[in-house]
Enzyme design. Structure first.
Site, short mmCIF file in Angstrom:
data_model
loop_
_atom_site.label_atom_id
_atom_site.label_comp_id
_atom_site.label_asym_id
_atom_site.label_seq_id
_atom_site.Cartn_x
_atom_site.Cartn_y
_atom_site.Cartn_z
CE LYS A 1 -4.26 -1.62 0.15
NZ LYS A 1 -4.49 -2.68 1.11
CD GLU B 1 -10.10 3.95 0.20
OE1 GLU B 1 -10.02 5.18 0.03
OE2 GLU B 1 -9.32 3.14 -0.34
CB SER C 1 -0.13 -8.02 -1.07
OG SER C 1 -1.01 -8.86 -0.34
C1 LIG Z 1 -5.32 -3.84 0.98
C2 LIG Z 1 -4.60 -5.10 0.82
C3 LIG Z 1 -4.93 -5.99 -0.22
C4 LIG Z 1 -6.09 -5.80 -1.16
O1 LIG Z 1 -6.10 -4.63 -1.89
P1 LIG Z 1 -5.70 -4.59 -3.42
O2 LIG Z 1 -5.98 -3.18 -3.81
O3 LIG Z 1 -6.57 -5.55 -4.16
O4 LIG Z 1 -4.27 -4.92 -3.53
C5 LIG Z 1 -4.14 -7.12 -0.37
N1 LIG Z 1 -3.13 -7.38 0.47
C6 LIG Z 1 -2.80 -6.56 1.51
C7 LIG Z 1 -1.68 -6.92 2.40
C8 LIG Z 1 -3.53 -5.40 1.71
O5 LIG Z 1 -3.20 -4.60 2.72
#
Ligand SMILES: *Cc1c(COP(=O)(O)O)cnc(C)c1O
Length: 394
Positions: free
Chosen positions: A89, A111, A376
């Protein structure tokens, strides 16, 4: 296959800017200025410097040998969990903060679902001395309490969204309402590849550093491209970043995991692609979960970051054109994959990322495949859920 939208913000039939008249000035200001600003050398230098020295990029591309052995294939993890604040993020938050500054904005709203985007935004605001207000569903504030605490410590004001299912979609509604009331000094720092044009393009470009690095790292080690690239998709920002520079490489297969919740046909899921139809949500035309008369269906996922009834227009386009395969992964499959990664590799993943990891079990890769998975985020925020799920709480 185009990874960038046309002048009106469309990827094929998806995208655009469907907004109330009162948002026109804000959105138009962005549409008219964003590309010139973010494509300038000055901006690129400043952004790159922050990515490197503040976030700690590039992130490693880690060959997960134990996981590879278990699935009889070759698994590489793109370690976005190692970014400062623990997820991908932050790539987007830093980029948009710089953009907001160039537009002369002094107040930032955002948000958040899992709280990772709220934390990233609050962090970037602290760094640059900007006022920060975060909208978060009341339900999410409870299930992601550690991130609420982090935001407060960083100086942000966290405002609960109390309508609907009190989760991510409701937080977006409140943020949009705030933006309408504060059109001149405020930038809405959207956290995913959703929203009216140009947000999906802005977010995809800032996150595209992920696939830029994967491509370089893989090429340096193996002199070739991976065969498969995978990510989880909520709104679609980490997936957009992970796929971006591979979209024009047809030999690389792209696979995304969406939240199957308790099962695609259980009535409790966020499997937007499997269940969705074309409609308008949060300012853009895309696939979304809705009833026959167009009411948005309340989504469910164990993971707050995937608990969203829509999907970004780029992904809707790629999937409809068969460039991207989207597979539903249930809560249970994700929990199992999270446990497995923790015990096999000593890496505690976010519940969101665990959905992408679970594809290893269902997609039947071979020993010739080279599979890159975007990890992620890290799983500290999900510890309570994990401890309960695996009876480790006593
Ligand atoms: C917010 C988040 C997501 C999902 O959001 P995307 O916009 O689809 O990437 C996925 N993994 C993590 C660790 C997140 O914080």
């Amino acid at each position: 296959m185009n990874k960038n939208p046309d002048n009106f913000g469309y990827y094929g039939e998806f995208g655009g800017a469907y907004i109330p008249e009162m948002l026109y000035p804000n959105v138009k200001e962005l549409q008219e200025n964003y590309l010139e600003i973010i494509e300038s050398e000055e901006f690129k230098t400043e952004f790159k410097d922050l990515l490197q020295h503040y976030l700690g990029r590039s992130t490693p591309l880690y060959h997960a040998k134990n996981l590879s052995q278990k699935y009889q294939t070759n698994v590489y993890l793109k370690r976005e969990d190692l970014n400062h604040t623990g997820s991908h993020k932050m790539n987007n938050a830093l980029g948009q903060i710089l953009l907001a500054e160039k537009l002369g904005k002094t107040r930032i709203i955002a948000e958040t679902g899992a709280g990772q985007h709220g934390v990233a935004t609050a962090t970037a605001c602290a760094l640059r001395g900007l006022k920060c207000i975060i909208y978060m569903g009341e339900v999410d504030m409870k299930r992601q309490a550690p991130n609420v605490a982090r935001m407060k410590m960083l100086g942000a004001e966290v405002r609960p969204a109390t309508s609907g299912s009190k989760t991510l979609k409701d937080a977006v509604n409140e943020a949009l309402a705030d933006w309408i009331s504060n059109p001149t000094d405020t930038h809405y720092l959207i956290g995913s590849a959703v929203g009216p044009h140009p947000f999906p393009d802005i977010v995809a470009r800032f996150q595209s550093v992920i696939s830029e690095e994967i491509k370089d790292q893989f090429h340096q080690q193996f002199g070739r491209q991976p065969t498969h690239v995978m990510a989880c998709v909520g709104g679609g920002s980490n997936a957009a970043g992970t796929f971006y520079h591979f979209i024009d490489e047809p030999q690389v297969e792209l696979i995304a995991a969406e939240a199957g919740g308790l099962g695609v046909n259980s009535g409790k899921s966020a499997a937007t692609y499997q269940l969705g139809s074309i409609g308008i949500l949060h300012g853009s035309k895309s696939l979304l979960m809705q009833t026959k008369d167009g009411q948005v269906v309340e989504p469910h996922s164990i993971s707050a970051g995937l608990d969203y009834p829509g999907i970004g227009p780029l992904h809707a386009h790629l999937a409809t054109e068969k460039r991207l395969k989207i597979v539903a992964v249930t809560d249970e499959q994700a929990l199992k994959a999270a446990h497995e990664l923790t015990r096999l590799e000593g890496i505690l993943p976010a519940l969101e990322s665990a959905h992408a990891l679970a594809l290893l079990e269902t997609q039947n890769f071979t020993s010739n495949d080279q599979v890159v998975i975007c990890l992620s985020g890290r799983g500290d925020k999900d510890l309570e859920t994990y401890l309960n799920a695996f009876n480790l709480n006593s």
